[in-house]
Design a protein around this motif. Structure first.
Motif, PDB file in Angstrom:
ATOM      1  N   ASP A  72      55.018  44.974  41.519  1.00 24.91           N
ATOM      2  CA  ASP A  72      54.849  46.410  41.683  1.00 24.91           C
ATOM      3  C   ASP A  72      54.773  47.198  40.381  1.00 24.91           C
ATOM      4  O   ASP A  72      54.522  48.394  40.396  1.00 24.91           O
ATOM      5  N   LYS A  73      54.972  46.551  39.246  1.00 23.75           N
ATOM      6  CA  LYS A  73      54.968  47.272  37.975  1.00 23.75           C
ATOM      7  C   LYS A  73      54.022  46.586  36.997  1.00 23.75           C
ATOM      8  O   LYS A  73      54.043  45.369  36.849  1.00 23.75           O
ATOM      9  N   ILE A  74      53.201  47.390  36.334  1.00 23.12           N
ATOM     10  CA  ILE A  74      52.238  46.866  35.369  1.00 23.12           C
ATOM     11  C   ILE A  74      52.694  47.222  33.964  1.00 23.12           C
ATOM     12  O   ILE A  74      52.945  48.393  33.668  1.00 23.12           O
ATOM     13  N   ASN A  75      52.826  46.211  33.103  1.00 24.86           N
ATOM     14  CA  ASN A  75      53.161  46.402  31.697  1.00 24.86           C
ATOM     15  C   ASN A  75      51.981  45.960  30.846  1.00 24.86           C
ATOM     16  O   ASN A  75      51.367  44.932  31.134  1.00 24.86           O
ATOM     17  N   GLU A  76      51.672  46.715  29.810  1.00 19.73           N
ATOM     18  CA  GLU A  76      50.670  46.263  28.850  1.00 19.73           C
ATOM     19  C   GLU A  76      51.255  45.049  28.143  1.00 19.73           C
ATOM     20  O   GLU A  76      52.386  45.079  27.682  1.00 19.73           O
ATOM     21  N   TYR A  77      50.487  43.971  28.074  1.00 22.09           N
ATOM     22  CA  TYR A  77      51.006  42.697  27.561  1.00 22.09           C
ATOM     23  C   TYR A  77      50.409  42.344  26.205  1.00 22.09           C
ATOM     24  O   TYR A  77      51.101  41.844  25.336  1.00 22.09           O
ATOM     25  N   CYS A  78      49.113  42.586  26.026  1.00 19.35           N
ATOM     26  CA  CYS A  78      48.478  42.300  24.742  1.00 19.35           C
ATOM     27  C   CYS A  78      47.188  43.098  24.630  1.00 19.35           C
ATOM     28  O   CYS A  78      46.303  42.957  25.468  1.00 19.35           O
ATOM     29  N   ASP A  79      47.095  43.920  23.579  1.00 18.82           N
ATOM     30  CA  ASP A  79      45.870  44.690  23.358  1.00 18.82           C
ATOM     31  C   ASP A  79      45.081  44.168  22.167  1.00 18.82           C
ATOM     32  O   ASP A  79      44.111  44.757  21.750  1.00 18.82           O
ATOM     33  N   LYS A  80      45.491  43.032  21.617  1.00 15.53           N
ATOM     34  CA  LYS A  80      44.828  42.453  20.441  1.00 15.53           C
ATOM     35  C   LYS A  80      43.616  41.588  20.812  1.00 15.53           C
ATOM     36  O   LYS A  80      42.818  41.241  19.961  1.00 15.53           O
ATOM     37  N   VAL A  81      43.495  41.246  22.098  1.00 21.78           N
ATOM     38  CA  VAL A  81      42.337  40.521  22.612  1.00 21.78           C
ATOM     39  C   VAL A  81      41.806  41.293  23.810  1.00 21.78           C
ATOM     40  O   VAL A  81      42.561  41.954  24.525  1.00 21.78           O
ATOM     41  N   THR A  82      40.487  41.230  24.032  1.00 21.48           N
ATOM     42  CA  THR A  82      39.884  41.933  25.167  1.00 21.48           C
ATOM     43  C   THR A  82      38.909  40.996  25.881  1.00 21.48           C
ATOM     44  O   THR A  82      38.533  39.947  25.354  1.00 21.48           O
ATOM     45  N   ASN A  83      38.499  41.412  27.068  1.00 26.17           N
ATOM     46  CA  ASN A  83      37.525  40.648  27.869  1.00 26.17           C
ATOM     47  C   ASN A  83      37.954  39.197  28.067  1.00 26.17           C
ATOM     48  O   ASN A  83      37.143  38.290  27.941  1.00 26.17           O
ATOM     49  N   CYS A  84      39.198  38.978  28.389  1.00 28.30           N
ATOM     50  CA  CYS A  84      39.719  37.620  28.592  1.00 28.30           C
ATOM     51  C   CYS A  84      39.115  37.031  29.857  1.00 28.30           C
ATOM     52  O   CYS A  84      39.396  37.482  30.958  1.00 28.30           O
ATOM     53  N   GLN A  85      38.305  36.014  29.697  1.00 30.39           N
ATOM     54  CA  GLN A  85      37.639  35.375  30.830  1.00 30.39           C
ATOM     55  C   GLN A  85      38.443  34.203  31.389  1.00 30.39           C
ATOM     56  O   GLN A  85      38.235  33.787  32.507  1.00 30.39           O
ATOM     57  N   GLY A  86      39.332  33.655  30.602  1.00 28.80           N
ATOM     58  CA  GLY A  86      40.179  32.550  31.033  1.00 28.80           C
ATOM     59  C   GLY A  86      41.575  32.742  30.488  1.00 28.80           C
ATOM     60  O   GLY A  86      41.741  33.207  29.356  1.00 28.80           O
ATOM     61  N   ILE A  87      42.591  32.406  31.298  1.00 26.08           N
ATOM     62  CA  ILE A  87      43.987  32.590  30.894  1.00 26.08           C
ATOM     63  C   ILE A  87      44.782  31.350  31.313  1.00 26.08           C
ATOM     64  O   ILE A  87      44.669  30.893  32.449  1.00 26.08           O
TER      65      ILE A  87
END
Length: 171
Positions: A91-106
């Motif tokens: 129910d809660k969203i935290n910003e986790y990493c803004d140093k990478v974008t458009n992550c297609q695989g995790i």
């Protein structure tokens, strides 16, 4: 050991067709209902826990070792979705990493997060870590750099293979 790349399946019989789903036992009652969005087994259920206004357009997700959702937003970084009140629903969203974008695989692995993304060194397979234990991934290291751009036909899914190596789908 059928899942290992050294296994030989030469002695396996060829695949066979026994009939169409919905017309052949034991799948007579398994005809898809065209009015349903999801086809799920009776012991499972699909529930929306967050809406598009909260998450934005998601392009990849996984679960970490604590059961939290790690998801990537289109054009943005990673977010961590947690169950803040202990009711079993994220129910809660935290910003986790803004140093990478458009992550297609995790891939979450042993406290680190591996992503195929755009980052400080361009498109690459990155290893992300929370060095200071503040709940954000601030350490970013490119492991394999890619030519081209991160997008629909670039590097995507990341899995840990049975041999302990990390595999990335590219193409």
């Amino acid at each position: 050991f059928w899942y290992m790349n050294t296994y030989s399946d030469r002695r396996w019989k060829s695949a066979q067709s026994f009939g169409r789903v919905g017309e052949t036992e034991p799948w007579v009652d398994e005809t898809p209902d065209s009015n349903q969005r999801f086809q799920i087994a009776s012991q499972f259920q699909v529930s929306q826990v967050l809406d598009n206004n909260q998450t934005g357009s998601l392009i990849a997700m996984t679960f970490n070792e604590f059961g939290h959702i790690i998801a990537s937003r289109e054009g943005n970084g990673l977010m961590l979705v947690v169950d803040s009140n202990g009711d079993g629903l994220p129910d809660k969203i935290n910003e986790y990493c803004d140093k990478v974008t458009n992550c297609q695989g995790i891939l979450a692995l042993n406290g680190d997060v591996y992503v195929t993304a755009d980052g400080p060194q361009g498109p690459a397979l990155y290893r992300l870590s929370d060095e200071d234990q503040d709940g954000k991934l601030e350490y970013v290291r490119a492991l394999v750099e890619f030519d081209g751009t991160i997008g629909e036909h670039g590097p995507h899914g990341i899995v840990l293979g049975p041999d302990g190596l990390i595999y990335v789908v590219v193409g």
